[in-house]
Motif scaffolding. Structure first.
Motif, PDB file in Angstrom:
ATOM      1  N   UNK A   1       0.822  -1.219   0.000  1.00  0.00           N
ATOM      2  CA  UNK A   1       0.000   0.000   0.000  1.00  0.00           C
ATOM      3  C   UNK A   1       0.854   1.267   0.000  1.00  0.00           C
ATOM      4  N   UNK A   2       2.176   1.101  -0.020  1.00  0.00           N
ATOM      5  CA  UNK A   2       3.113   2.228   0.027  1.00  0.00           C
ATOM      6  C   UNK A   2       2.862   3.090   1.269  1.00  0.00           C
ATOM      7  N   UNK A   3       2.566   2.410   2.369  1.00  0.00           N
ATOM      8  CA  UNK A   3       2.294   3.098   3.632  1.00  0.00           C
ATOM      9  C   UNK A   3       3.586   3.201   4.429  1.00  0.00           C
ATOM     10  N   UNK A   4       3.983   4.398   4.806  1.00  0.00           N
ATOM     11  CA  UNK A   4       5.242   4.636   5.493  1.00  0.00           C
ATOM     12  C   UNK A   4       5.034   4.610   7.007  1.00  0.00           C
ATOM     13  N   UNK A   5       5.297   3.462   7.586  1.00  0.00           N
ATOM     14  CA  UNK A   5       5.102   3.312   9.026  1.00  0.00           C
ATOM     15  C   UNK A   5       6.049   4.219   9.797  1.00  0.00           C
ATOM     16  N   UNK A   6       7.270   4.369   9.296  1.00  0.00           N
ATOM     17  CA  UNK A   6       8.245   5.197  10.016  1.00  0.00           C
ATOM     18  C   UNK A   6       7.785   6.654  10.116  1.00  0.00           C
TER      19      UNK A   6
ATOM     20  N   UNK B   1      22.752   6.601  17.206  1.00  0.00           N
ATOM     21  CA  UNK B   1      23.711   7.692  17.004  1.00  0.00           C
ATOM     22  C   UNK B   1      23.499   8.361  15.643  1.00  0.00           C
ATOM     23  N   UNK B   2      23.824   9.640  15.587  1.00  0.00           N
ATOM     24  CA  UNK B   2      23.670  10.412  14.341  1.00  0.00           C
ATOM     25  C   UNK B   2      24.756  11.481  14.352  1.00  0.00           C
ATOM     26  N   UNK B   3      25.978  11.064  14.101  1.00  0.00           N
ATOM     27  CA  UNK B   3      27.124  11.950  14.234  1.00  0.00           C
ATOM     28  C   UNK B   3      27.155  13.031  13.165  1.00  0.00           C
ATOM     29  N   UNK B   4      26.344  12.870  12.115  1.00  0.00           N
ATOM     30  CA  UNK B   4      26.296  13.905  11.076  1.00  0.00           C
ATOM     31  C   UNK B   4      25.669  15.186  11.591  1.00  0.00           C
ATOM     32  N   UNK B   5      24.872  15.087  12.662  1.00  0.00           N
ATOM     33  CA  UNK B   5      24.274  16.286  13.257  1.00  0.00           C
ATOM     34  C   UNK B   5      25.292  16.913  14.198  1.00  0.00           C
TER      35      UNK B   5
ATOM     36  N   UNK C   1      12.862   3.169  17.641  1.00  0.00           N
ATOM     37  CA  UNK C   1      11.989   2.379  16.765  1.00  0.00           C
ATOM     38  C   UNK C   1      11.869   3.048  15.392  1.00  0.00           C
ATOM     39  N   UNK C   2      11.690   4.359  15.388  1.00  0.00           N
ATOM     40  CA  UNK C   2      11.612   5.113  14.127  1.00  0.00           C
ATOM     41  C   UNK C   2      12.878   4.923  13.299  1.00  0.00           C
ATOM     42  N   UNK C   3      14.021   5.011  13.940  1.00  0.00           N
ATOM     43  CA  UNK C   3      15.288   4.841  13.218  1.00  0.00           C
ATOM     44  C   UNK C   3      15.448   3.421  12.680  1.00  0.00           C
ATOM     45  N   UNK C   4      14.914   2.451  13.426  1.00  0.00           N
ATOM     46  CA  UNK C   4      14.989   1.059  12.968  1.00  0.00           C
ATOM     47  C   UNK C   4      14.086   0.830  11.758  1.00  0.00           C
ATOM     48  N   UNK C   5      12.912   1.476  11.748  1.00  0.00           N
ATOM     49  CA  UNK C   5      11.967   1.305  10.643  1.00  0.00           C
ATOM     50  C   UNK C   5      12.358   2.113   9.407  1.00  0.00           C
ATOM     51  N   UNK C   6      13.266   3.055   9.578  1.00  0.00           N
ATOM     52  CA  UNK C   6      13.631   3.944   8.484  1.00  0.00           C
ATOM     53  C   UNK C   6      14.325   3.167   7.366  1.00  0.00           C
ATOM     54  N   UNK C   7      13.860   3.280   6.120  1.00  0.00           N
ATOM     55  CA  UNK C   7      14.525   2.611   4.992  1.00  0.00           C
ATOM     56  C   UNK C   7      15.962   3.109   4.826  1.00  0.00           C
ATOM     57  N   UNK C   8      16.853   2.272   4.324  1.00  0.00           N
ATOM     58  CA  UNK C   8      18.273   2.666   4.197  1.00  0.00           C
ATOM     59  C   UNK C   8      18.493   3.890   3.317  1.00  0.00           C
ATOM     60  N   UNK C   9      17.561   4.120   2.373  1.00  0.00           N
ATOM     61  CA  UNK C   9      17.747   5.241   1.447  1.00  0.00           C
ATOM     62  C   UNK C   9      17.100   6.541   1.942  1.00  0.00           C
ATOM     63  N   UNK C  10      16.581   6.548   3.175  1.00  0.00           N
ATOM     64  CA  UNK C  10      15.934   7.733   3.741  1.00  0.00           C
ATOM     65  C   UNK C  10      16.811   8.304   4.851  1.00  0.00           C
TER      66      UNK C  10
ATOM     67  N   UNK D   1      17.566  10.253   8.242  1.00  0.00           N
ATOM     68  CA  UNK D   1      16.819  10.545   9.477  1.00  0.00           C
ATOM     69  C   UNK D   1      16.553  12.042   9.633  1.00  0.00           C
ATOM     70  N   UNK D   2      15.533  12.338  10.422  1.00  0.00           N
ATOM     71  CA  UNK D   2      15.145  13.728  10.676  1.00  0.00           C
ATOM     72  C   UNK D   2      16.185  14.373  11.595  1.00  0.00           C
ATOM     73  N   UNK D   3      17.054  15.219  11.012  1.00  0.00           N
ATOM     74  CA  UNK D   3      18.133  15.849  11.782  1.00  0.00           C
ATOM     75  C   UNK D   3      17.591  16.816  12.824  1.00  0.00           C
ATOM     76  N   UNK D   4      16.536  17.547  12.475  1.00  0.00           N
ATOM     77  CA  UNK D   4      15.951  18.509  13.404  1.00  0.00           C
ATOM     78  C   UNK D   4      15.383  17.806  14.627  1.00  0.00           C
ATOM     79  N   UNK D   5      14.713  16.687  14.412  1.00  0.00           N
ATOM     80  CA  UNK D   5      14.161  15.910  15.528  1.00  0.00           C
ATOM     81  C   UNK D   5      15.278  15.366  16.401  1.00  0.00           C
ATOM     82  N   UNK D   6      16.325  14.858  15.792  1.00  0.00           N
ATOM     83  CA  UNK D   6      17.446  14.309  16.558  1.00  0.00           C
ATOM     84  C   UNK D   6      18.085  15.380  17.434  1.00  0.00           C
TER      85      UNK D   6
END
Length: 283
Positions: free
Chosen positions: A103-108, A196-200, A147-156, A158-163
């Motif tokens: 269904x192309x539903x984005x759970x993340x 971890x998100x060292x890019x931020x 959980x959000x980071x785990x569900x995130x597809x490899x090509x997406x 992460x939300x830097x602002x949220x982090x």
């Protein structure tokens, strides 16, 4: 409008329940990891079970019930007794039949929207008169972020602002959180361990640095505790004095006071004229 998990199915309350469940798993993992006696006892119990298993196999007495027991032991050892209950929960397959993918539903994205909303609501109440369980609820929010980071597809990405918000806002108000008894939760340490998100920029540190910073803040707040307590005490005394003055009985000026020895006028002989005469005499 509340987010939905599928068409017409509200998920916001479910999201709050997920946060609470994940927080409990984090607490259980912390309790198991910090209990050396439990770890020692579990190791001894595993040795006994292994000897029993070998004996059954050598005697050809292995049955289905014992094999089921062995599988349960392996699962317990891998998850609960290895302090991996939280990790096991978020690493499971949440779309085994592929319905969301079809269904192309984005759970993340759904999880991100819920945790962002919950985080904002909780932070608004922390350290205010309206605060109740918001600090504990934030532990569940950080778990939902993992959980959000785990569900995130490899090509997406992460939300830097949220982090950055999770790294800076709540930890500045509560750098360490008491889960239960001697168990504590450090938001930044949890993020470095699980997401971890060292890019931020400015959102990375080692565990010792995080704990030292948290300890310094707590000591600083402890130093002002006496003054804050005295201020609250004076406020409480002022409120009690005001409440006492408002609740105390009042006597109208000029109205006669009655002592315990005064005689009560018989109802048959009481008249308005006699009452007014008494008032005038008293005045």
């Amino acid at each position: 409008q509340s987010p939905v998990f599928g068409e017409g199915v509200p998920m916001f309350r479910l999201g709050k329940a997920i946060g609470i469940a994940l927080r409990l798993l984090i607490t259980v993992d912390s309790a198991v990891a910090s209990n050396e006696d439990l770890q020692h006892a579990w190791a001894m119990y595993k040795d006994v079970v292994m000897e029993w298993s070998e004996q059954k196999r050598s005697d050809d007495e292995l049955d289905e019930e014992f094999e089921s027991f062995e599988r349960m032991m392996v699962q317990l050892d891998f998850s609960l007794m290895s302090s991996r209950s939280f990790i096991a929960a978020i690493e499971q397959n949440f779309d085994p039949r592929g319905r969301f993918q079809a269904a192309k539903y984005q759970v993340h994205e759904e999880i991100r929207h819920i945790l962002t909303t919950l985080y904002a609501q909780n932070c608004e109440r922390v350290n205010t008169q309206e605060e109740t369980t918001e600090k504990l609820d934030c532990v569940g929010v950080y778990a939902m972020y993992v959980l959000y980071r785990h569900l995130l597809p490899p090509n997406v990405v992460p939300d830097a602002k949220l982090h950055k918000s999770l790294w800076s806002v709540f930890p500045a108000m509560c750098p360490m959180m008491n889960l239960f008894g001697p168990l504590h939760f450090f938001p930044r340490e949890f993020m470095m361990l699980h997401a971890p998100y060292e890019a931020v920029r400015g959102c990375s540190a080692d565990s010792s640095e995080i704990r030292e910073t948290a300890a310094a803040l707590v000591l600083k707040w402890d130093g002002s505790f006496q003054a804050r307590a005295d201020k609250l005490r004076l406020s409480a005394l002022g409120w009690l004095a005001m409440a006492d003055s408002e609740l105390s009985p009042t006597i109208v000026e000029g109205y006669p006071r009655f002592d315990d020895n005064d005689e009560i006028v018989d109802g048959d002989n009481f008249t308005l004229a006699s009452s007014l005469a008494d008032v005038e005499t008293a005045s």
